[in-house]
Structure formats: structure tokens, C-alpha cells
Design a protein around this motif. Sequence first.
Motif, PDB file in Angstrom:
ATOM      1  N   SER A 176       1.117  -1.065   0.018  1.00 39.74           N
ATOM      2  CA  SER A 176       0.050   0.005   0.138  1.00 39.74           C
ATOM      3  C   SER A 176       1.012   1.175  -0.135  1.00 39.74           C
ATOM      4  CB  SER A 176      -0.875   0.033   0.959  1.00 39.74           C
ATOM      5  OG  SER A 176      -0.160   0.351   2.453  1.00 39.74           O
ATOM      6  N   TYR A 177       0.466   2.532   0.279  1.00 37.83           N
ATOM      7  CA  TYR A 177       0.939   3.640   0.142  1.00 37.83           C
ATOM      8  C   TYR A 177       1.657   3.573   1.687  1.00 37.83           C
ATOM      9  CZ  TYR A 177      -1.254   5.925  -3.812  1.00 37.83           C
ATOM     10  OH  TYR A 177      -1.843   6.157  -4.920  1.00 37.83           O
ATOM     11  N   GLY A 178       1.352   2.731   2.536  1.00 33.88           N
ATOM     12  CA  GLY A 178       2.124   2.657   3.912  1.00 33.88           C
ATOM     13  C   GLY A 178       1.695   3.403   4.844  1.00 33.88           C
ATOM     14  N   ASP A 179       2.403   3.866   5.838  1.00 33.45           N
ATOM     15  CA  ASP A 179       2.143   4.673   6.881  1.00 33.45           C
ATOM     16  C   ASP A 179       2.843   5.949   7.094  1.00 33.45           C
ATOM     17  OD1 ASP A 179       4.536   3.857   7.883  1.00 33.45           O
ATOM     18  OD2 ASP A 179       3.848   2.544   9.409  1.00 33.45           O
ATOM     19  N   SER A 180       3.272   6.399   5.893  1.00 35.15           N
ATOM     20  CA  SER A 180       4.042   7.678   6.278  1.00 35.15           C
ATOM     21  C   SER A 180       4.087   8.306   4.386  1.00 35.15           C
ATOM     22  CB  SER A 180       5.445   7.495   6.602  1.00 35.15           C
ATOM     23  OG  SER A 180       6.035   8.778   6.746  1.00 35.15           O
ATOM     24  N   LEU A 181       4.055   9.632   4.648  1.00 35.99           N
ATOM     25  CA  LEU A 181       3.959  10.399   3.434  1.00 35.99           C
ATOM     26  C   LEU A 181       5.504  10.076   2.565  1.00 35.99           C
ATOM     27  CD1 LEU A 181       2.649  13.810   4.301  1.00 35.99           C
ATOM     28  CD2 LEU A 181       1.583  11.958   3.070  1.00 35.99           C
ATOM     29  N   TRP A 182       6.610   9.615   3.433  1.00 35.63           N
ATOM     30  CA  TRP A 182       7.850   9.429   2.798  1.00 35.63           C
ATOM     31  C   TRP A 182       8.409   8.375   3.648  1.00 35.63           C
ATOM     32  CZ3 TRP A 182       6.615  14.208   5.147  1.00 35.63           C
ATOM     33  CH2 TRP A 182       6.747  14.383   6.309  1.00 35.63           C
ATOM     34  N   GLY A 183       8.525   7.235   2.791  1.00 30.35           N
ATOM     35  CA  GLY A 183       9.274   5.816   3.110  1.00 30.35           C
ATOM     36  C   GLY A 183       8.170   5.439   4.009  1.00 30.35           C
ATOM     37  N   SER A 184       8.577   5.014   5.385  1.00 30.90           N
ATOM     38  CA  SER A 184       7.780   4.445   6.419  1.00 30.90           C
ATOM     39  C   SER A 184       8.338   4.897   7.690  1.00 30.90           C
ATOM     40  CB  SER A 184       7.783   2.963   6.173  1.00 30.90           C
ATOM     41  OG  SER A 184       8.974   2.266   6.641  1.00 30.90           O
ATOM     42  N   ARG A 185       7.419   4.727   8.723  1.00 27.26           N
ATOM     43  CA  ARG A 185       7.733   4.823  10.118  1.00 27.26           C
ATOM     44  C   ARG A 185       8.937   4.023  10.469  1.00 27.26           C
ATOM     45  NH1 ARG A 185       2.781   5.200  13.849  1.00 27.26           N
ATOM     46  NH2 ARG A 185       1.797   3.592  12.709  1.00 27.26           N
ATOM     47  N   ARG A 186       8.873   2.868   9.837  1.00 24.68           N
ATOM     48  CA  ARG A 186       9.836   1.778  10.085  1.00 24.68           C
ATOM     49  C   ARG A 186      11.321   2.239   9.723  1.00 24.68           C
ATOM     50  NH1 ARG A 186       8.298  -2.909   6.666  1.00 24.68           N
ATOM     51  NH2 ARG A 186       8.931  -1.484   5.160  1.00 24.68           N
ATOM     52  N   ILE A 187      11.322   2.776   8.381  1.00 28.63           N
ATOM     53  CA  ILE A 187      12.681   3.057   7.910  1.00 28.63           C
ATOM     54  C   ILE A 187      13.161   4.504   8.575  1.00 28.63           C
ATOM     55  CG2 ILE A 187      11.786   4.796   6.298  1.00 28.63           C
ATOM     56  CD1 ILE A 187      14.870   2.668   5.744  1.00 28.63           C
ATOM     57  N   ASN A 188      12.360   5.147   9.128  1.00 21.36           N
ATOM     58  CA  ASN A 188      12.810   6.490   9.927  1.00 21.36           C
ATOM     59  C   ASN A 188      13.291   6.094  11.374  1.00 21.36           C
ATOM     60  OD1 ASN A 188      11.831   7.949   7.749  1.00 21.36           O
ATOM     61  ND2 ASN A 188      10.677   9.497   9.034  1.00 21.36           N
ATOM     62  N   ARG A 189      12.474   5.189  11.868  1.00 22.66           N
ATOM     63  CA  ARG A 189      13.080   4.522  13.161  1.00 22.66           C
ATOM     64  C   ARG A 189      14.270   3.985  13.169  1.00 22.66           C
ATOM     65  NH1 ARG A 189       9.184   1.253  13.827  1.00 22.66           N
ATOM     66  NH2 ARG A 189      10.220  -0.727  13.606  1.00 22.66           N
ATOM     67  N   ALA A 190      14.578   3.204  12.137  1.00 24.30           N
ATOM     68  CA  ALA A 190      15.785   2.624  11.876  1.00 24.30           C
ATOM     69  C   ALA A 190      16.867   3.381  11.540  1.00 24.30           C
ATOM     70  CB  ALA A 190      15.654   1.729  10.385  1.00 24.30           C
ATOM     71  N   LEU A 191      16.607   4.540  10.782  1.00 24.36           N
ATOM     72  CA  LEU A 191      17.496   5.442  10.508  1.00 24.36           C
ATOM     73  C   LEU A 191      18.062   6.226  11.773  1.00 24.36           C
ATOM     74  CD1 LEU A 191      16.243   6.921   7.129  1.00 24.36           C
ATOM     75  CD2 LEU A 191      18.728   6.121   7.615  1.00 24.36           C
ATOM     76  N   SER A 192      16.786   6.838  12.408  1.00 22.82           N
ATOM     77  CA  SER A 192      17.414   7.356  13.796  1.00 22.82           C
ATOM     78  C   SER A 192      18.205   6.644  14.546  1.00 22.82           C
ATOM     79  CB  SER A 192      16.073   7.818  14.478  1.00 22.82           C
ATOM     80  OG  SER A 192      15.386   6.582  15.006  1.00 22.82           O
ATOM     81  N   GLY A 193      18.220   5.190  14.755  1.00 23.83           N
ATOM     82  CA  GLY A 193      19.151   4.449  15.360  1.00 23.83           C
ATOM     83  C   GLY A 193      20.562   4.399  14.695  1.00 23.83           C
ATOM     84  N   LEU A 194      20.545   4.544  13.316  1.00 23.72           N
ATOM     85  CA  LEU A 194      21.789   4.370  12.683  1.00 23.72           C
ATOM     86  C   LEU A 194      22.803   5.940  13.227  1.00 23.72           C
ATOM     87  CD1 LEU A 194      23.835   3.262  10.504  1.00 23.72           C
ATOM     88  CD2 LEU A 194      22.658   4.718   9.128  1.00 23.72           C
ATOM     89  N   PHE A 195      21.844   6.945  12.955  1.00 26.75           N
ATOM     90  CA  PHE A 195      22.382   8.292  13.352  1.00 26.75           C
ATOM     91  C   PHE A 195      23.025   8.423  14.918  1.00 26.75           C
ATOM     92  CE2 PHE A 195      19.867   9.613   9.562  1.00 26.75           C
ATOM     93  CZ  PHE A 195      20.927   9.758   8.546  1.00 26.75           C
TER      94      PHE A 195
END
Length: 551
Positions: free
Chosen positions: A186-205
Motif C-alpha cells: 500500500s502507500y504505507g504509514d508515512s508520506l515518505w518511506g515508512s515509520r519503520r525506515i525513519n525509526r531504523a535511520l534514527s538508530g543508525l544516526f
Amino acid sequence: MSPHSTNLSISTRYSLQPPCGLPSPSSHTRSSSTPPSTKILTAHPDEDDKYREPTSLDDDLDSDTLISCFGSLSVSSLPPKAGSGGPVITRFPRPPPPQPSSELGTREEQRRIYLGPKLSDRATGGPDAGPLIDRFSCLFQDQYDCVSNPRGIVSLGVAENFLMQEECQELISTALKSNFTPLDLSYGDSLWGSRRINRALSGLFNDYFNPAETVKPEHIITGVGCSAVLDQLFYTLMDEGEAILLAAPYYTGFDRDLIGRGRVRLIPVHVPIGEAAFEPDCLKMFEDKLKEVESQGIRVRAVISCNPQNPLGRTYPRETLLAYAKFCEEKDLHLVSDEIYALSVYNNNDFPEANPFTSMLSLNVERELGMEFDKARLHVVYGMSKDFCSNGLRIGSLVSQHNPLLLRAMANTSMLMKISSPADVIWSTLLLDPPRLESFISTNKQRLTEAHRFTRKWFIDRGVEVANSNAGNFIWVNLGKTLGFQDAITEKKVFQKLLDGGVYIAPGSAYHYHVAGWYRVTFSVPRGNLIVGLDKIESILNLVPTKQLPN
């Protein structure tokens, strides 16, 4: 209450919830010493180009709630009702009037230029990328392969990392099999990417960039590669014709990413060659260039820092990054830090004084320099193409921790660069698996170290000067000094001679370098391809190993 009246009270579960994934100005805090960079303005239809401070009308609905979005988005986009006299609530000033288009001319005159009706001035008025696209198309379609295309062109000029192919293919297979869900169709749960990728990226940073403040998922926007993110970012930060300062030589893709659609100006600052290019004093040259450009009536709005630097392949010391921040604060400029090679830092035994990677996110300018610093001016760009050896998956990200209005503005066009679900799943799977992530990064650094050592030694053994480097997928070599030339025309002729002979390396002039004779050579390719390419360079340019030179 009348039997025909309707209860309009709002008590639903979702109507009063903040829009998921969409940051709001009130959701971010600022230090008391940092003034707000934007204000919500209220436009009056009877006052052209005049605005006042918000009134109580602006607070009728909580601007952070879901239901309020429908009102605020629609009201600000519609003209006021005739005779109403009421204000138009808008977060941004009204757009400027349309600019006059170029003359259409007769149909016959148009057909001399276009293959149909006239195209837009904004699309055709920028630099012509056609010849470059044609050349790269030929290169990509005729790449060397020892089995299927042994007479093809060996590419040692594109910054791609092939050293972790087996690990990447295994990751892709397991990630899609184990973690792809129906939501990803589907379009997912965020306007860009997903909440999953943003959570994963914040952990990386937070784990690898040592940020001065915790990076939160709502600080991040993702897009289909850093090119798309940079395009949307500068389209949002700047207006056409405004300028950006950046140290030269610089990544040639910035010309494509920023000029093509954003139509901004890139102003190279020719910092000193060698070690001085990475010292804080190089910001004095930015100061001189700023004065020069502004004297010509050009408005400078931003500075780009590329760390680790491309094409020089090395990291900046912390004091130079602080000098960048100080300069941008004093001149009220946006500071964009491109950190796409952040985790591709390797060991170079010939360069023991190399600096470790330092992210702009890790700076505490106010404490370290004892000065005020508006954190809303700092934006960091990062992607998976280089450190995670996957140029083709197209995932880039923007971190802006103190400028929610920027992220809200970019949300308007975020669907134009929304990453695909498979790419989202693959990168998230790796980032959310700490042991596997640590193993991937350390293995990649080991292989980069060995590939760099091999390639550096190859050139040094043939009397070619190699600049000190400790990061990225490439080295910076001075063939001009070895071959006895120092002019740009000969540099291009050598480039073409090598290309005709079946090997591609990138000339320094492509990176706006003002010293002729330098080339960028990518070493993170399969070893067999690397050896074939280097052999071609040796044969075509008649480079003789020092052990074969007569006494």
C-alpha cells in the motif's frame, strides 16, 4: 436543543491526533538563545503583500490535529469569498505573480527548436545535460565483463562499491522473504518511506554519528536517493538564481541535482591545494568569494560541506567543521552537510594523521565556540548507496532537527520521491539488526582498506603522485605531473584517449578543479576488473613500474 439540530462535537479517536509522520512547529523545542526562523502569517485580501502577526483566529483549532489539516490546507489555497472581508490563514506568503514566458513565435519558428509545441523555459533554460547523458548511456551499456563483454569499457570512474556484493544479495533475499508485509503493498504509514525506515535511520544516526542531540524519527525525511533529496531540499530552501558556495573540487552530481530543477547557482570556492584545503583558514576564501558574488548582485543563501570529501576522499577535522558552522551563522546561511561516505572510512598506513569521521550532527557550536548558533540552518544528507554498496536501491535521507517548517514544506512534494517498499524493507532489515549491521560496516571497511592499499601502491610504483585519502571509493591521482602536462586541454585529451582504449576514469575538470592533471580513480570494483583497467591505463599511457626503470 431542536430535534433537527446536529451534535457537531468532535470526540473521534483520530480527528484530534497529530498527523502521523508530519512534524509541526510546536513539536520541536529551541534553545532560549535561538530565535524562531519562521512565523505563521495571516494574509488579508485587501492588503497586497502585507502581513500581520497571528491573531486569535489562528488558534480556533489546534493546528496539530488531523481535522485541522483539512481546514488549514484548503482555506489557504482558496481565494477569499467575495465581500467577506475575512483574513486568509496561510503559513506561507502568497506566491509571486507569474513570470512572463518567452515568446512562442510562429509554429514554423518553434519547430526549428522543438520537436513539437514549445517546452517550458524552466526545463530547457538550464545546462544541457544531453551530451553527458549520452556519454554515460554508452558507458553503462558497454561495461566490461570478463565473460559476456570482454571488449567493453572498464569503469573506474563511477563511485560504486562492489566489494560487498555477496552480502548484499543475501540481505536482499532474506529481508524480502522475512519482512515484506501486506502494508508494503500500500502507500504505507508515512508520506515518505515508512515509520519503520525513519525509526531504523534514527538508530543508525544515534549509534554511529555521535549526535549532540538525539536524532528522532520525526527529524528525518527519506527519498529515492540523495540526488532526489538534494533536489527537493534546495528547491525548498532557495529561490531561482540564488547561490550556494562550496569548496572545489566538488562532486559533479551537484550540478545535476541542484541546477536542473531548482535553478540555483553553484559557486565553487577554490581553496588551497593539499593539506590547506582541509584547514579552518580555508573559510577565509569563502568570505572573499561571498563578497565577490554579492558585489555582482547575486544573493548567496547556503553552503554545502561534503564530508568525507568527494572527490578528494578524506575527512575534515572537527575545527574546520566548526569554522563552517561559524561562517554560516555569521552570514545567516543554510548549512547542508553531505555525509554519504560517513561509514566508508578506511585505514591508510601512509596517512596516519588522518582525521576520524566527524558528523555535523555531533557539533555543539554554542558550547564549543561560545556563540549563538541557529540550529534550524543545519541539514544533513545521507544515503545507502556508498556505505551500503547499493546505488541501485535508491534510498537517501535528510536530517533537520530544528526546522520542522522545512520538513512540512517538503511534505508537499514528498510523494514525488517516496522510496519503494522493497528498498525500504531491505535497508530497515539491516539497520534494525545491530550485530549484522556492525559486521557489515566493519567488513566493508576492511575490504576498502585492502583495495585502497593495492591501488595506491600500483600508482606510486609507476611514479604517479597520489593524494592522501582515508574515505570513499576512490583515490585522487596526478597523471599530469607524471606525463608532463598542466593544461586542461591535454587533461581532456588524456581522458578521451583512455576512454577510447577501453577504460574510464574521471578528469579533475569534471569536478571544477582549477589545477589540471588530476583524475579520480575508483578502486571499489571487482579485483579482476580493477586489474584489467589498471593494465589498460599502464599500456595506453606508457606508465613504467619503477622496478623496470634503468639504473
